[in-house]
Scaffold this active site. Structure first.
Site, PDB file in Angstrom:
ATOM      1  N   ASP A 332       3.426 -38.207 -18.279  1.00 41.99           N
ATOM      2  CA  ASP A 332       3.637 -36.822 -17.876  1.00 41.99           C
ATOM      3  C   ASP A 332       4.982 -36.391 -18.455  1.00 41.99           C
ATOM      4  O   ASP A 332       5.847 -37.234 -18.733  1.00 41.99           O
ATOM      5  CB  ASP A 332       3.641 -36.739 -16.352  1.00 41.99           C
ATOM      6  N   ASP A 529       4.580 -38.215 -11.810  1.00 46.02           N
ATOM      7  CA  ASP A 529       5.402 -38.100 -10.598  1.00 46.02           C
ATOM      8  C   ASP A 529       4.910 -37.037  -9.617  1.00 46.02           C
ATOM      9  O   ASP A 529       5.259 -37.074  -8.440  1.00 46.02           O
ATOM     10  CB  ASP A 529       6.852 -37.763 -10.974  1.00 46.02           C
ATOM     11  N   ASP A 533      -0.356 -34.840 -10.988  1.00 47.08           N
ATOM     12  CA  ASP A 533      -0.646 -36.041 -11.783  1.00 47.08           C
ATOM     13  C   ASP A 533      -1.578 -37.002 -11.055  1.00 47.08           C
ATOM     14  O   ASP A 533      -2.098 -37.941 -11.673  1.00 47.08           O
ATOM     15  CB  ASP A 533       0.659 -36.785 -12.121  1.00 47.08           C
TER      16      ASP A 533
END
Length: 632
Positions: A332, A529, A533
């Site tokens: 990410d 995080d 996600d």
């Protein structure tokens, strides 16, 4: 001596005896064997048999009990019962000493295995001892000692130098160096001051701190670590599950083989019945899969313990096993590859304004805003030590910017659509260059004249580029998944050095990309995080969550938690997973080879029961010690 003191001493003795029961029984077995041998040398047959029986009882009772329980309740054979049957069989044909040595060495092997497993478990669970039981609560300027479980959000607690912080919170008074190694794996204490976050279980090294509690006892990062550790201990990897199923089938094969050896050799090979039964007992011992069973779990627990000490928590051995097979790592962007905190990267003043004048004016007005970009500008002004003045008539327009007066000057700060000025050619060129670098441009206007621009960007984590480079060096493909626009995503991707970037993604788009990568390249690890996600973390072969920056949903969904948000641990974790797989393959190969060699020698007739026992159990101990190498 008081009754309470006597009771405590008695309880301590009972605890010591209970903890070392296996060792005590093993030593009793050894002493009984020596006494039986001594009585045998002087022809005291009754005492000889008596002490041999005591050796069998002390060294083999627990194994016989466990084996019979498995046989009766689970309708399965296990190694413990095979060993006991082999020893009793040897005694029945007069080989008391051989059977006793078998019982002793098997008991000693189990005791040593118990100690080594306790070592790995102790390394994993020692972090549970870091959780303080008491806290110093400040109420109306008075101190009260309370249980940590009684703390509530917003409570003010005092932590003196040398004490562990009892709860997650924010420092409201004081400054100190905090040893966070128990949580993040950082070896060097971190300087903390007012408004900085601190974590339960970390050590306050220097100054006294007043901390506002931000999380309840069960919600702290330390509590989450303990929960993850408990999950890791209870979850078996597929290879261990396979071996345990195989053990049950294999034990039946060994028993059938031993029965055939008791019947056929006298007719086919002309062996005597005593020799036949003796060889069958040796076969029961050397063919037992003790070493094979011990080849896997000690290695996995050692590796998980090693990773936990470094701030990388696996929720089970299966995820370490999967990580060793990963061919692609997906990151990410915001909060993972980047810090997740916007920072000022460029300041360009216009119309005879100096840098400091522009920063002071913007900082003074933005100080009244809670927007992350406003905080970045104010922090930048404070770092540059530019004076900030009181602002008046402050107004904030959602998604656009802020306006107000600073020292009588009407100011507007925000997007291009929010200001009144037009850009000339040189100003437009400067803006285009910054935007092409993936930066967000903020315009500052004073009395309806453009006086400068700020460039804001979420900066790359310090070790992100090195982490990506190490993964690529190991032959692992790297990609970045983000919901950001193309220019911003491409800029961060270039800085990090990832192979490919997917931008403007919704959470469901990330899931689609993970599935696509899995089909193309095989096993995929996803590192994230945020709440957005979580679906991708669940879809990936291995989901890795940022431990400090990660949301609760991400932490719950992920298979691995990266405490301290240190991305450099990822290549080390992959390397540890591959090393664990190598060690397990070595152990399994060695265990099978020893079994085959001992079975072959037994048929040739050049091995006795004690030699077979020593060789077989030594191989078990060796594979356990081999697994413990992963603690390093």
């Amino acid at each position: 001596m008081s009754e309470l003191a006597q009771s405590n001493i008695q309880n301590t003795r009972l605890y010591i005896v209970q903890k070392n029961k296996g060792l005590i029984l093993t030593l009793l077995c050894l002493v009984s064997i020596l006494l039986a041998w001594l009585f045998g040398t002087v022809q005291l047959v009754f005492l000889e048999i008596l002490f041999y029986s005591l050796a069998y009882l002390s060294g083999g009772f627990q194994q016989a009990y466990d084996g019979l329980k498995t046989l009766i309740f689970e309708k399965d054979l296990d190694v413990d019962l095979l060993m006991v049957v082999a020893a009793i069989g040897a005694a029945c044909i007069g080989y008391w000493m051989d059977g006793a040595i078998l019982i002793f060495i098997f008991s000693l092997s189990n005791t040593l295995e118990g100690f080594t497993m306790e070592k790995t478990n102790k390394d994993i669970t020692s972090i549970m001892n870091l959780r303080p039981e008491k806290a110093t609560l400040i109420v109306e300027n008075k101190e009260q000692t309370v249980s940590v479980s009684q703390l509530h959000k917003g409570d003010l607690i005092l932590v003196r130098p040398g004490e562990r912080i009892p709860a997650d919170g924010v420092i409201v008074e004081g400054a100190s160096a905090i040893d966070q190694s128990s949580i993040t794996g950082e070896s060097i204490p971190v300087d903390k001051t007012i408004n900085d976050d601190v974590f339960a279980g970390t050590m306050n090294r220097q100054g006294a701190l007043e901390i506002s509690v931000s999380k309840l006892a069960n919600d702290t990062i330390l509590s989450k670590i303990i929960h993850l550790v408990q999950e890791a201990e209870s979850e078996l990897p597929p290879s261990q599950i396979f071996v345990e199923k195989f053990e049950r089938i294999y034990a039946r094969i060994v028993v059938c083989g031993a029965l055939l050896l008791m019947v056929l050799p006298p007719f086919l090979l002309g062996w005597s019945w005593d020799n036949t039964i003796y060889r069958a007992m040796i076969f029961l011992v050397v063919a037992s899969p003790c070493a094979l069973v011990a080849s896997i779990m000690p290695a996995f627990l050692s590796a998980i313990s090693n990773a936990a000490r470094q701030g990388l928590l696996f929720k089970g051995g299966i995820h370490l096993e999967n990580l060793s097979r990963v061919t692609t790592v997906a990151f990410d962007k915001t909060g993972t590859l980047t810090e997740g905190k916007p920072k000022v990267t460029d300041v360009i003043p216009f119309n005879r304004y100096s840098n400091d004048e522009l920063i002071s004016l913007a900082g003074s007005l933005e100080k009244l805003s809670e927007h992350p970009i406003s905080k970045a500008i104010v922090q930048f002004a404070e770092q540059k030590k530019c004076p900030l003045s009181p602002a008046a008539d402050f107004q904030s327009t959602m998604g656009m910017g802020v306006s107000g007066k600073v020292n009588g000057i009407a100011c507007v700060i925000g997007k291009m659509d929010f200001i009144h000025s037009n850009l000339n050619a040189s100003q437009q060129t400067a803006v285009d260059q910054l935007e092409n670098q993936g930066k967000t441009v903020i315009f500052v206007e004073a009395d309806q004249q453009l006086i400068g621009i700020f460039a804001i960007q979420d900066t790359l984590r310090g070790n992100a580029k090195e982490t990506v480079a190490q993964l690529k060096k190991a032959g692992i493909k790297t990609v970045m998944l983000t919901g950001d626009n193309h220019s911003s995503a491409s800029a961060i991707a270039r800085q990090a050095g990832v192979d490919h970037v997917y931008d403007q993604l919704l959470p469901e788009d990330k899931v689609t990309i993970i599935k696509k990568l899995t089909e193309q390249y095989g096993h995929v690890a996803m590192i994230g995080d945020g709440v957005n996600d979580a679906p991708a973390l669940a879809t990936a072969t291995v989901g890795i969550a940022m431990g400090c920056a990660g949301s609760d949903v991400a932490l719950e969904t992920a298979n691995v938690v990266l405490m301290g948000d240190d991305l450099s641990k990822i290549p080390k974790a992959v390397q540890l997973g591959k090393r664990t797989s190598r060690v397990i393959k070595q152990n399994v190969t060695f265990a099978i080879a020893v079994i085959l060699v001992l079975i072959t020698i037994n048929f040739i007739g050049d091995i006795n029961l004690p030699s077979g026992v020593i060789s077989h159990e030594s191989s078990t101990i060796l594979v356990i010690l081999s697994g413990l190498r992963l603690l390093r």
